[in-house]
Design a protein around this motif. Structure first.
Motif, short mmCIF file in Angstrom:
data_model
loop_
_atom_site.label_atom_id
_atom_site.label_comp_id
_atom_site.label_asym_id
_atom_site.label_seq_id
_atom_site.Cartn_x
_atom_site.Cartn_y
_atom_site.Cartn_z
N HIS A 182 0.82 -1.36 -0.01
CA HIS A 182 0.00 0.05 -0.17
C HIS A 182 0.84 1.36 0.07
CE1 HIS A 182 -3.41 -2.42 0.80
NE2 HIS A 182 -3.03 -2.94 1.94
N GLY A 183 1.97 1.25 0.20
CA GLY A 183 2.83 2.46 0.36
C GLY A 183 2.93 2.90 1.80
N ALA A 184 3.80 3.91 1.86
CA ALA A 184 3.54 4.59 3.46
C ALA A 184 2.66 5.38 4.26
CB ALA A 184 4.99 5.19 3.62
N ASP A 185 1.98 6.30 3.08
CA ASP A 185 1.22 7.30 3.60
C ASP A 185 -0.13 6.43 4.47
OD1 ASP A 185 2.64 8.82 1.98
OD2 ASP A 185 1.17 9.43 0.58
N GLY A 186 -0.25 7.17 5.52
CA GLY A 186 -1.41 6.43 6.21
C GLY A 186 -0.97 5.33 7.36
N LEU A 187 0.24 4.89 7.16
CA LEU A 187 1.06 4.07 8.06
C LEU A 187 2.01 4.50 9.12
CD1 LEU A 187 1.98 0.94 5.52
CD2 LEU A 187 -0.08 1.18 7.35
N TYR A 188 2.65 5.88 8.47
CA TYR A 188 3.75 6.33 9.43
C TYR A 188 3.20 6.46 10.86
CZ TYR A 188 7.01 9.49 11.06
OH TYR A 188 8.14 10.07 11.79
N ARG A 189 2.12 7.51 10.92
CA ARG A 189 1.71 7.77 12.42
C ARG A 189 1.44 6.68 13.08
NH1 ARG A 189 4.37 12.46 12.76
NH2 ARG A 189 3.82 13.95 11.52
N ARG A 190 0.73 5.57 12.62
CA ARG A 190 0.43 4.29 13.35
C ARG A 190 1.52 3.49 13.81
NH1 ARG A 190 -5.08 4.26 14.51
NH2 ARG A 190 -6.38 5.16 12.78
N ALA A 191 2.60 3.53 13.01
CA ALA A 191 3.75 2.78 13.50
C ALA A 191 4.36 3.35 14.70
CB ALA A 191 4.78 2.76 12.46
N ALA A 192 4.03 4.67 15.09
CA ALA A 192 4.91 5.48 16.18
C ALA A 192 4.80 4.60 17.46
CB ALA A 192 4.46 6.66 16.13
N ARG A 193 3.73 3.89 17.84
CA ARG A 193 3.56 3.53 19.23
C ARG A 193 4.47 2.05 19.11
NH1 ARG A 193 0.72 -0.52 21.35
NH2 ARG A 193 0.27 -0.34 23.69
N PRO A 194 4.16 1.16 18.05
CA PRO A 194 5.13 0.08 18.31
C PRO A 194 6.49 0.20 18.41
CG PRO A 194 3.22 -0.44 16.52
CD PRO A 194 3.26 1.13 16.94
N LEU A 195 7.07 1.56 17.76
CA LEU A 195 8.18 1.63 18.05
C LEU A 195 8.77 2.06 19.34
CD1 LEU A 195 11.11 2.18 16.49
CD2 LEU A 195 10.43 4.38 15.76
N ARG A 196 7.96 2.96 19.79
CA ARG A 196 8.04 3.64 21.08
C ARG A 196 8.02 2.31 22.26
NH1 ARG A 196 4.86 4.16 25.17
NH2 ARG A 196 2.96 4.15 23.84
N VAL A 197 7.05 1.23 22.05
CA VAL A 197 7.16 0.18 22.93
C VAL A 197 8.47 -0.68 22.88
CG1 VAL A 197 5.71 -1.71 23.68
CG2 VAL A 197 4.75 0.19 23.13
N ALA A 198 8.66 -0.73 21.72
CA ALA A 198 10.00 -1.64 21.37
C ALA A 198 11.31 -1.01 22.10
CB ALA A 198 10.33 -1.73 19.86
N TYR A 199 11.46 0.20 21.97
CA TYR A 199 12.54 1.02 22.54
C TYR A 199 12.44 1.02 24.30
CZ TYR A 199 15.55 1.75 18.75
OH TYR A 199 16.35 1.76 17.72
N GLU A 200 10.99 1.07 24.56
CA GLU A 200 11.13 0.89 26.09
C GLU A 200 11.43 -0.56 26.62
OE1 GLU A 200 7.07 1.51 27.01
OE2 GLU A 200 6.99 3.69 26.64
N LEU A 201 11.20 -1.61 25.86
CA LEU A 201 11.76 -3.00 26.19
C LEU A 201 13.17 -3.11 26.52
CD1 LEU A 201 9.37 -4.77 23.79
CD2 LEU A 201 9.13 -4.83 26.02
N LEU A 202 13.86 -2.30 25.72
CA LEU A 202 15.60 -2.24 25.68
C LEU A 202 15.86 -1.83 27.34
CD1 LEU A 202 16.62 -0.83 22.40
CD2 LEU A 202 16.15 -3.22 22.96
N ASP A 203 14.92 -1.20 27.93
CA ASP A 203 15.33 -0.88 29.37
C ASP A 203 15.13 -1.98 30.27
OD1 ASP A 203 16.59 1.51 28.85
OD2 ASP A 203 14.86 2.69 28.84
N ALA A 204 14.21 -2.83 29.86
CA ALA A 204 13.79 -3.99 30.73
C ALA A 204 14.81 -5.21 30.91
CB ALA A 204 12.34 -4.76 30.21
N ASP A 205 14.70 -5.91 32.04
CA ASP A 205 15.71 -6.83 32.36
C ASP A 205 15.40 -8.19 31.54
OD1 ASP A 205 17.62 -8.37 33.85
OD2 ASP A 205 16.01 -9.25 34.81
#
Length: 458
Positions: A182-205
């Motif tokens: 489908h291309g990127a338009d419409g997906l970019y903003r939706r993908a911000a939350r998974p990215l934020r959570v993924a980087y939060e996981l790096l601080d977990a044990d």
């Protein structure tokens, strides 16, 4: 205290390994994807999935994969392919002896993200709804609605394990799948939350280094995927930031594959942003990292990125040398070490990237020849790339003094852009339309359709 009911180690699936024959896991995965398309199934099989089957980690494929394997090997039952009967695998889950894992259920990572404990799926029905949303939605906007739930929140601020690592990897695959279609338009903003959570996981044990490594690699790959969505939707500053984040993650983790990928995309972005010398240097840095891997196809793509930078600098000799190197490396074929993210890189992409180099050098006839081949060779799965290469062809023909053919290619691009939403491709088509306004008679039909599409917000 360790459980006295630990599962026995998986038993290698020798029967399935024999079915692969002399093909590499990546080549066999490509054959699986082709077979799926032949019968209308949607699977995103990769070399890692094949490895998990052959190692016995996946004891029973899900229904979609079973249909594909039956199509590939007529007359063979799953048992003939070395799989455990579904009722045996599912029975273990039903008895509640342990929480279901991808190994027990046989669900491929590309079709279902396991939930972290405390965030379970309510039923198989819910899983099917999510799968359909990602796999068969007609528009990117509808499919993207589910992106926010792809990566579950950490079970606690203190611990992350296998389920979280798998979920991050799944998020990357789903985003790539949606972008391909489908291309990127419409997906970019939706993908911000998974990215934020993924980087939060790096601080977990994490109790295992292998899980920590997967979390770093997954978070970095997710940053690159989100960066690409920003790149393709014209948000260059955002893309640069995400790629830099991925590069930092690669350096912290000592991950040359992730480093090569981050530099690869940085080079591509620099080229598109009008910084060709940076594109060359980033591509060369990617090649230095990539040499630590045994993947000629990766090195081929990185040589193409370098060629794009040289073309932007109008250094024809250096560009041709890089293009020759890219083709030589490509012809060495696929390898087990080919990164999973390179599933898009086949002969069509090779031709398309070479077309872009010749366009930058002003050799319109040669560019059009390569763009035409790129369109003809591209798999239907990569709808965005078909739209891109068709738009590239229209541009090359328009610049080369073939307005009739350019208008025809422009018409095909407009058809494709009904389902593909990419600011980058739309910008390219707008430039072609402006050029064809000098040929109102030859391009009348296309220009009329284009004006209507712009007026209607298409």
């Amino acid at each position: 205290m360790a459980s006295s009911h630990a599962s026995p180690p998986p038993r290698p699936n020798e029967a399935f390994r024999q079915l692969r024959g002399g093909r590499s896991p990546a080549e066999f995965a490509a054959a699986v994807r082709r077979a799926a398309r032949e019968i209308g199934e949607q699977v995103s099989c990769d070399a890692r999935y094949i490895g998990r089957v052959e190692s016995g980690e996946i004891r029973c494929p899900n229904y979609a994969y079973e249909r594909v394997f039956r199509h590939m090997f007529p007359g063979r039952e799953p048992a003939d392919m070395g799989f455990t009967p579904r009722n045996v695998v599912r029975g273990k889950r039903a008895r509640g002896s342990a929480e279901a894992s991808p190994r027990e259920s046989g669900e491929p990572l590309t079709e279902r993200a396991p939930a972290a404990p405390g965030i379970p799926f309510d039923s198989h029905k819910e899983s099917d709804v999510l799968r359909r949303a990602f796999m068969t939605s007609g528009t990117a906007a509808m499919a993207a609605v589910s992106l926010g739930a792809v990566v579950p929140a950490p079970r606690s601020p203190r611990h992350a394990g296998e389920p979280e690592a798998v979920a991050v990897e799944q998020a990357v695959r789903r985003i790539r799948l949606l972008d391909d279609r489908h291309g990127a338009d419409g997906l970019y903003r939706r993908a911000a939350r998974p990215l934020r959570v993924a980087y939060e996981l790096l601080d977990a044990d994490t109790r295992r280094q292998s899980v920590a490594d997967r979390l770093h690699a997954g978070a970095g790959e997710l940053a690159i995927s989100v960066g690409w969505l920003a790149h393709d939707s014209g948000r260059f500053a955002d893309a640069r930031s995400h790629y830099a984040e991925a590069l930092a993650t690669a350096r912290v983790a000592g991950d040359p594959a992730l480093e090569a990928h981050a530099f690869c995309n940085t080079s591509f972005l620099a080229r598109d942003a009008g910084r060709p010398r940076e594109a060359v240097r980033a591509a060369q840095a990617a090649q230095r990292a990539g040499r630590r891997l045994a993947s000629p196809r990766l090195m081929s793509l990185l040589a193409l990125r370098e060629a794009g930078g040289w073309a932007g600098l109008e250094d024809r000799g250096a560009c041709e040398e890089a293009l020759t190197r890219a083709r030589t490396l490509f012809e060495r074929g696929a390898a087990d070490a080919d990164p999973e993210w390179m599933s898009f890189f086949g002969e069509a992409e090779l031709e398309g990237l070479e077309a872009q180099c010749w366009s930058a050098l002003g050799d319109w006839s040669r560019a059009a020849d390569h763009a035409r081949r790129a369109v003809g060779l591209q798999s239907p799965h990569f709808a965005r790339n078909i739209a891109l290469f068709t738009t590239q062809l229209a541009s090359d023909l328009a610049h080369g003094g073939e307005p009739d053919a350019a208008a025809a290619a422009g018409d095909r691009a407009l058809d494709l852009l009904a389902e593909v939403h990419s600011t980058r491709i739309k910008t390219m088509l707008a430039t072609t339309a402006r050029r064809l306004r000098h040929h109102p008679h030859e391009a009348e039909g296309f220009l009329s359709r284009y004006r209507h599409a712009v007026a209607s917000g298409g």
